[in-house]
Design a protein around this motif. Structure first.
Motif, mmCIF file in Angstrom:
data_model
loop_
_atom_site.group_PDB
_atom_site.id
_atom_site.type_symbol
_atom_site.label_atom_id
_atom_site.label_comp_id
_atom_site.label_asym_id
_atom_site.label_seq_id
_atom_site.Cartn_x
_atom_site.Cartn_y
_atom_site.Cartn_z
ATOM 1 N N THR A 33 0.834 -1.202 0.000
ATOM 2 C CA THR A 33 0.000 0.000 0.000
ATOM 3 C C THR A 33 0.866 1.248 0.000
ATOM 4 O OG1 THR A 33 -1.730 -1.152 1.248
ATOM 5 C CG2 THR A 33 -1.825 1.255 1.226
ATOM 6 N N GLU A 34 0.546 2.184 -0.863
ATOM 7 C CA GLU A 34 1.199 3.491 -0.837
ATOM 8 C C GLU A 34 0.537 4.322 0.256
ATOM 9 O OE1 GLU A 34 3.719 4.566 -2.403
ATOM 10 O OE2 GLU A 34 4.015 3.237 -4.117
ATOM 11 N N GLY A 35 1.262 4.574 1.326
ATOM 12 C CA GLY A 35 0.685 5.325 2.438
ATOM 13 C C GLY A 35 0.274 4.393 3.561
ATOM 14 N N ARG A 38 -4.168 -0.348 6.675
ATOM 15 C CA ARG A 38 -4.918 -0.797 7.858
ATOM 16 C C ARG A 38 -4.730 -2.304 8.041
ATOM 17 N NH1 ARG A 38 -10.941 1.186 9.309
ATOM 18 N NH2 ARG A 38 -11.420 0.361 7.230
ATOM 19 N N LEU A 39 -4.272 -2.665 9.236
ATOM 20 C CA LEU A 39 -4.091 -4.067 9.576
ATOM 21 C C LEU A 39 -5.378 -4.694 10.099
ATOM 22 C CD1 LEU A 39 -0.675 -3.885 11.469
ATOM 23 C CD2 LEU A 39 -1.062 -4.782 9.172
ATOM 24 N N LEU A 454 -6.387 -0.516 13.630
ATOM 25 C CA LEU A 454 -4.931 -0.513 13.743
ATOM 26 C C LEU A 454 -4.326 -0.294 12.365
ATOM 27 C CD1 LEU A 454 -2.386 -1.030 15.524
ATOM 28 C CD2 LEU A 454 -2.533 -3.417 14.812
ATOM 29 N N TRP A 455 -3.419 0.685 12.285
ATOM 30 C CA TRP A 455 -2.810 1.054 11.030
ATOM 31 C C TRP A 455 -1.300 0.893 11.089
ATOM 32 C CZ3 TRP A 455 -5.403 3.165 6.663
ATOM 33 C CH2 TRP A 455 -6.800 3.320 6.828
ATOM 34 N N LEU A 456 -0.731 0.736 9.897
ATOM 35 C CA LEU A 456 0.711 0.585 9.761
ATOM 36 C C LEU A 456 1.204 1.618 8.756
ATOM 37 C CD1 LEU A 456 3.090 -1.316 10.618
ATOM 38 C CD2 LEU A 456 2.610 -2.635 8.545
#
Length: 462
Positions: A33-35, A38-39, A454-456
């Motif tokens: 993913t560019e940017g 989301r996990l 939760l984001w990465l």
């Protein structure tokens, strides 16, 4: 340049610097993913209580309003999501069964099907507070509670749950080791397991050793009401029943079970579960330490608390002058040489590592400084910080300017210049558990309607 022109130039420069501080961090590709990627997604009114990596899967425990906790699992990039279980507050693995997912339902130890196809199965009742030994799990539980109107004494039972030949598939049949272990008031039953034995007080107030291999019993000491034992079983501290059950201090006696030598090391009461034996030393009278295995005496001030052993053999500790185990000054302690070196005075959040100590100015966020153990001068890592993660290149990610709901701005602080750039505007928590995010990326929770979860993010290289 005229004074007015200089003033305008300074104002313009300040505005530019402020704009740089609020600019967004360029993000590199992460999980395809560019940017930000989301996990895991959850509702805005839910709370992600924990994230744990076990092997190649991430396990998420979610708290919902008036609902049992849910355990979800995904791949390391959020792929293959599945609902694994409900009503567990912890998931983990153990070296005994490295490929098995274990969970805690209250204090019961469960085996968890990572695919979610089978409900969690009970392995050991009370196993989440059991002692893992060479032969199985040892639990010590109250069997006869103290009666409010009767005797102030109760009894407990110790059980061994032997390891099955392979991985656990269901409840392990226990073996009773002792069933009349006394206890008083709110103290636990007087028993403790070493690697290969249970040391316990019986109903005749004899301190006995019960082998976990064959359940044979040996009386170690008569008229005993408190004990502590090292994990290898060599060092035993006990006291007699002179002050029990009133909690009066009596002589604590140390026995080397290899040589049979004994000595009084101070006064106290071990019948309430207090422990005096550690891996490297024994707490003796008035805060003094007996170093293991030499039993050399180190005269430690009672307000000096040792926190962790460092790779070079020294200890990181702190002085607590208030008596509530809150650091006032950090110290480096060489127990073998009897030397104490003052590191820094500090009263606030602290993050110790093997070669440095990171300190934040106060509980509400402030300057972040790194203090080195080798004598190098301290280095400032951020002008303001809260819980943080250091990326592989030394930059710092931290959440700032939290509102009443704990939501703030997640920023990246450049090393050296301390310039702040925004990663996320509505972050709640920075997730620092090992293995959740790669060393050059940041995991964080977002509370923002449909974006909640939760984001990465992987900040681009400087």
């Amino acid at each position: 340049m005229p004074a007015r022109g200089l003033a305008w130039s300074l104002l313009l420069l300040a505005a530019c610097n402020d704009e740089v501080a609020r600019s967004e961090v360029p993000l590199a590709l992460v999980c395809g993913t560019e940017g930000p990627h989301r996990l895991f997604a959850h509702a805005a009114d839910e709370h992600l209580a924990s994230v744990t990596r076990l092997g190649a899967r991430l396990f998420y425990i979610v708290d919902g309003q008036d609902q049992p906790t849910r355990v979800h699992a995904t791949g390391l990039c959020g792929e293959d999501p599945v609902l694994v279980a409900r009503d567990l507050h912890r998931v983990f693995s153990h070296e005994r069964w490295p490929d098995v997912v274990l969970g805690c339902r209250y204090q019961d130890l469960m085996v968890v099907d990572a695919s979610g196809g089978v409900e969690p199965r009970l392995v050991v009742p009370g196993g989440c507070r059991a002692t893992w030994t060479e032969h199985g799990l040892v639990t010590v539980e109250v069997s006869t509670p103290i009666s409010p109107q009767g005797s102030p004494m109760g009894s407990g039972r110790a059980e061994l749950f032997p390891f099955p030949p392979g991985s656990p598939t269901g409840e392990i049949e226990p073996i009773t080791l002792a069933d009349t272990i006394p206890y008083a008031y709110d103290g636990p039953p007087v028993a403790e397991a070493s690697d290969d034995a249970l040391f316990a007080v019986n109903h005749e107030y004899e301190l006995v050793r019960i082998s976990l291999a064959d359940r044979s019993q040996t009386v170690e000491q008569s008229w005993a009401c408190g004990l502590d034992v090292s994990r290898d079983g060599r060092w035993l501290v006990w006291h007699d029943c002179g002050g029990w059950p009133n909690g009066d201090d009596v002589d604590l006696i140390l026995r080397d079970r290899e040589t049979g030598e004994e000595r009084v090391i101070g006064r106290g009461d071990l019948s309430y579960g207090d422990q005096v034996i550690g891996e490297r030393f024994i707490h003796a009278r008035d805060g003094d330490l007996l170093l293991l295995p030499s039993l050399a005496l180190y005269e430690k001030r009672p307000d000096l608390h040792l926190l962790r052993e460092l790779p070079d053999g020294r200890w990181l500790g702190f002085f607590d002058r208030s008596g509530v185990r809150v650091p006032d000054a950090w110290m480096l302690v060489d127990l073998a040489r009897g030397e104490e070196t003052h590191l820094v005075d500090h009263h606030g959040p602290a993050y110790p590592a093997n070669d440095h100590l990171d300190l934040i100015q106060d509980d509400h966020g402030g300057e972040l400084w790194r203090h080195f153990y080798d004598g190098r001068p301290p280095e400032q890592l951020a002008e303001r910080a809260s819980l943080f993660k250091e990326l592989a290149d030394g930059r710092i990610a931290t959440a700032l300017d939290r509102d009443g709901e704990g939501i703030g701005e997640l920023v990246l602080v450049e090393r050296g210049t301390l310039v702040e750039r925004r990663i996320e505007a509505r972050a709640r928590e920075l997730v620092t558990e090992e293995g959740v995010a790669p060393a050059d990326a940041v995991a964080y929770t977002v509370v923002d309607g449909e974006r909640s979860g939760l984001w990465l993010a992987r900040p681009a290289a400087e």
